[in-house]
Design an enzyme around this catalytic site. Structure first.
Site, PDB file in Angstrom:
ATOM      1  N   ARG A 281       0.971  -1.230  -0.067  1.00 32.32           N
ATOM      2  CA  ARG A 281      -0.084   0.005  -0.023  1.00 32.32           C
ATOM      3  C   ARG A 281       0.897   1.286  -0.072  1.00 32.32           C
ATOM      4  O   ARG A 281       1.951   1.097   0.786  1.00 32.32           O
ATOM      5  CB  ARG A 281      -0.989  -0.012   1.396  1.00 32.32           C
ATOM      6  CG  ARG A 281      -2.011  -1.123   1.311  1.00 32.32           C
ATOM      7  CD  ARG A 281      -2.880  -1.017   0.413  1.00 32.32           C
ATOM      8  NE  ARG A 281      -3.898   0.404   0.740  1.00 32.32           N
ATOM      9  CZ  ARG A 281      -4.554   0.759   0.082  1.00 32.32           C
ATOM     10  NH1 ARG A 281      -5.197   0.173  -1.040  1.00 32.32           N
ATOM     11  NH2 ARG A 281      -5.415   2.075   0.301  1.00 32.32           N
TER      12      ARG A 281
ATOM     13  N   ASN B  53      11.410   0.210   4.839  1.00 28.33           N
ATOM     14  CA  ASN B  53      10.841  -0.717   3.737  1.00 28.33           C
ATOM     15  C   ASN B  53      11.893  -1.349   2.968  1.00 28.33           C
ATOM     16  O   ASN B  53      12.955  -0.943   2.689  1.00 28.33           O
ATOM     17  CB  ASN B  53      10.004   0.215   2.873  1.00 28.33           C
ATOM     18  CG  ASN B  53       9.444  -0.301   1.386  1.00 28.33           C
ATOM     19  OD1 ASN B  53       8.800  -1.538   1.754  1.00 28.33           O
ATOM     20  ND2 ASN B  53       9.924  -0.059   0.420  1.00 28.33           N
TER      21      ASN B  53
ATOM     22  N   HIS C 237      12.710  -2.873  -0.669  1.00 31.76           N
ATOM     23  CA  HIS C 237      12.330  -2.511  -2.103  1.00 31.76           C
ATOM     24  C   HIS C 237      12.929  -3.265  -2.964  1.00 31.76           C
ATOM     25  O   HIS C 237      14.287  -3.468  -3.021  1.00 31.76           O
ATOM     26  CB  HIS C 237      12.399  -1.073  -2.692  1.00 31.76           C
ATOM     27  CG  HIS C 237      12.035  -0.642  -4.015  1.00 31.76           C
ATOM     28  ND1 HIS C 237      10.577  -0.818  -4.189  1.00 31.76           N
ATOM     29  CD2 HIS C 237      12.523  -0.756  -5.167  1.00 31.76           C
ATOM     30  CE1 HIS C 237      10.473  -0.476  -5.566  1.00 31.76           C
ATOM     31  NE2 HIS C 237      11.663  -0.595  -5.905  1.00 31.76           N
TER      32      HIS C 237
ATOM     33  N   THR D  75      10.120   8.094   3.358  1.00 36.59           N
ATOM     34  CA  THR D  75       9.682   9.312   3.301  1.00 36.59           C
ATOM     35  C   THR D  75       8.679   9.348   2.540  1.00 36.59           C
ATOM     36  O   THR D  75       8.094   8.585   2.005  1.00 36.59           O
ATOM     37  CB  THR D  75      10.788  10.111   3.048  1.00 36.59           C
ATOM     38  OG1 THR D  75      10.918  10.099   1.816  1.00 36.59           O
ATOM     39  CG2 THR D  75      12.104   9.777   3.951  1.00 36.59           C
TER      40      THR D  75
ATOM     41  N   ASP E 245       9.603   5.594  -2.389  1.00 36.18           N
ATOM     42  CA  ASP E 245      10.656   4.673  -2.705  1.00 36.18           C
ATOM     43  C   ASP E 245      11.996   5.494  -2.906  1.00 36.18           C
ATOM     44  O   ASP E 245      12.703   5.177  -3.571  1.00 36.18           O
ATOM     45  CB  ASP E 245      10.633   3.853  -4.160  1.00 36.18           C
ATOM     46  CG  ASP E 245       9.338   2.824  -3.940  1.00 36.18           C
ATOM     47  OD1 ASP E 245       8.657   2.425  -4.959  1.00 36.18           O
ATOM     48  OD2 ASP E 245       9.085   2.439  -2.773  1.00 36.18           O
TER      49      ASP E 245
HETATM   50  C1  GRF Z   1       9.170  -8.782  -2.110  1.00 36.36           C
HETATM   51  O1  GRF Z   1       9.947  -9.038  -3.525  1.00 36.36           O
HETATM   52  C2  GRF Z   1       9.111  -7.442  -1.533  1.00 36.36           C
HETATM   53  O2  GRF Z   1      10.359  -6.771  -1.973  1.00 36.36           O
HETATM   54  C3  GRF Z   1       7.923  -6.666  -2.267  1.00 36.36           C
HETATM   55  O3  GRF Z   1       7.039  -7.996  -2.178  1.00 36.36           O
HETATM   56  C4  GRF Z   1       7.841  -9.190  -2.632  1.00 36.36           C
HETATM   57  C5  GRF Z   1       7.209 -10.118  -1.750  1.00 36.36           C
HETATM   58  O4  GRF Z   1       7.526 -10.148  -0.393  1.00 36.36           O
HETATM   59  N1  GRF Z   1       7.346  -5.745  -1.846  1.00 36.36           N
HETATM   60  P1  GRF Z   1       7.243 -10.989   0.705  1.00 36.36           P
HETATM   61  O5  GRF Z   1       7.697 -12.313   0.253  1.00 36.36           O
HETATM   62  O6  GRF Z   1       5.735 -11.035   1.150  1.00 36.36           O
HETATM   63  O7  GRF Z   1       7.963 -10.509   1.923  1.00 36.36           O
END
Ligand code: GRF
Length: 212
Positions: free
Chosen positions: A87, A103, A105, A137, A141
Site C-alpha cells: 500500500r 521498507n 524494495h 519518507t 521509494d
Molecule cells: C518482495 O520482493 C518485496 O520486496 C516486495 O514484495 C515481494 C514479496 O515479499 N515488496 P514477501 O515475500 O511478502 O516478504
C-alpha cells in the site's frame, strides 16, 4: 529491547526471515491489510500476535492510514518494518513514523522505484539488479538508503527467476538493517541523513556478465 511491528500484504517471506533471524529485538505484532495474507499464518506459527486492518473497509486512504496507525500504535513500536506491504502510505502516516519506518524494495533504488521492478529491469536489459532497504519518507521509494544488495541478471532470466534471486538477498539485507537499527549502530541524523558508527566496508565487485 526494541519493539518491532511488521506490516505485510502477502507471502511474508521477508517477515519470516526476520522472525527466524534471532534479532536483538521483539517482534510484537504482524499486521496485514489483507486477511488472506499467507504471512499471517507464518506469524501465528511463530506465536506472534497478528492483526488485520483491511483497506477495503475504508473509503479513502486517509481513514485507512488512521486506522492502521491506531492499530500499530497500540503495540507501542520503536520500529515499523514494511515487508512486502503493498500500500502507498499517506504523508501523515509517514511523518508520524519518521525515522522509525523502513521498507524493503526489490530494486537498486533510485533505479526502478514503483512496481514491476524485475520486468522493467529485464526489458531495459540491465545486467545488475538488486534490492534496497531504506527509511520511508513522503517521497515514494526514495528515502535514505540503509543497505543494498546487487545480483547479476542472467541471460535467460525471467521475471520470476530474477525475482527469486533478488528475494534471497532481500531476506539477508532486511535483517541486517533491522539488526543495525536495534543495536543503534545506524540512525537518521538531524538532517535526515544516514549516520552510523559501524560499517564493514567490503571491496566485493560485481561484474555482470562476468569477465572472461
Ligand atoms: C518482495 O520482493 C518485496 O520486496 C516486495 O514484495 C515481494 C514479496 O515479499 N515488496 P514477501 O515475500 O511478502 O516478504
Amino acid at each position: 529491547m526494541k519493539r518491532i511491528v511488521i506490516l505485510i500484504s502477502g507471502h511474508g517471506s521477508n517477515m519470516q526471515a526476520l522472525l527466524e533471524a534471532k534479532l536483538p529485538c521483539q517482534v510484537v505484532a504482524v499486521i496485514s491489510n489483507r486477511s488472506d495474507a499467507q504471512g499471517l499464518k507464518i506469524a501465528r506459527a511463530h506465536h506472534v500476535t497478528t492483526a488485520v486492518v483491511s483497506h477495503r473497509d475504508f473509503a479513502e486512504r486517509e481513514s485507512f492510514d488512521a486506522a492502521l496507525s491506531k492499530e500499530i500504535d497500540s503495540f507501542q513500536p520503536d520500529l515499523v518494518v514494511l515487508a512486502g506491504f503493498m500500500r502507498i502510505l499517506t504523508n501523515g502516516f509517514v511523518e508520524h513514523y519518521a525515522g522509525r519506518l523502513i521498507n524493503i524494495h526489490p530494486s537498486l533504488l533510485p533505479a526502478y522505484a514503483g512496481v514491476n521492478t524485475h520486468e522493467r529491469a529485464l526489458r531495459d536489459g540491465v545486467k545488475i539488479h538488486g534490492c534496497t532497504v531504506h527509511f520511508v519518507t513522503s517521497d515514494l521509494d526514495n528515502g535514505p538508503i540503509i543497505i543494498q544488495a546487487a545480483v547479476p541478471v542472467l541471460i535467460n532470466d525471467s521475471p520470476a527467476s530474477l525475482a527469486a534471486r533478488v528475494l534471497h538477498e532481500e531476506h539477508r539485507v532486511l535483517q541486517q538493517a533491522v539488526r543495525w537499527l536495534c543495536n543503534k549502530q545506524l540512525w537518521l541524523d538531524e538532517l535526515g541523513r544516514i549516520a552510523s558508527d559501524h560499517f564493514e566496508q567490503v571491496g566485493a565487485t560485481l561484474i555482470s556478465p562476468g569477465l572472461d
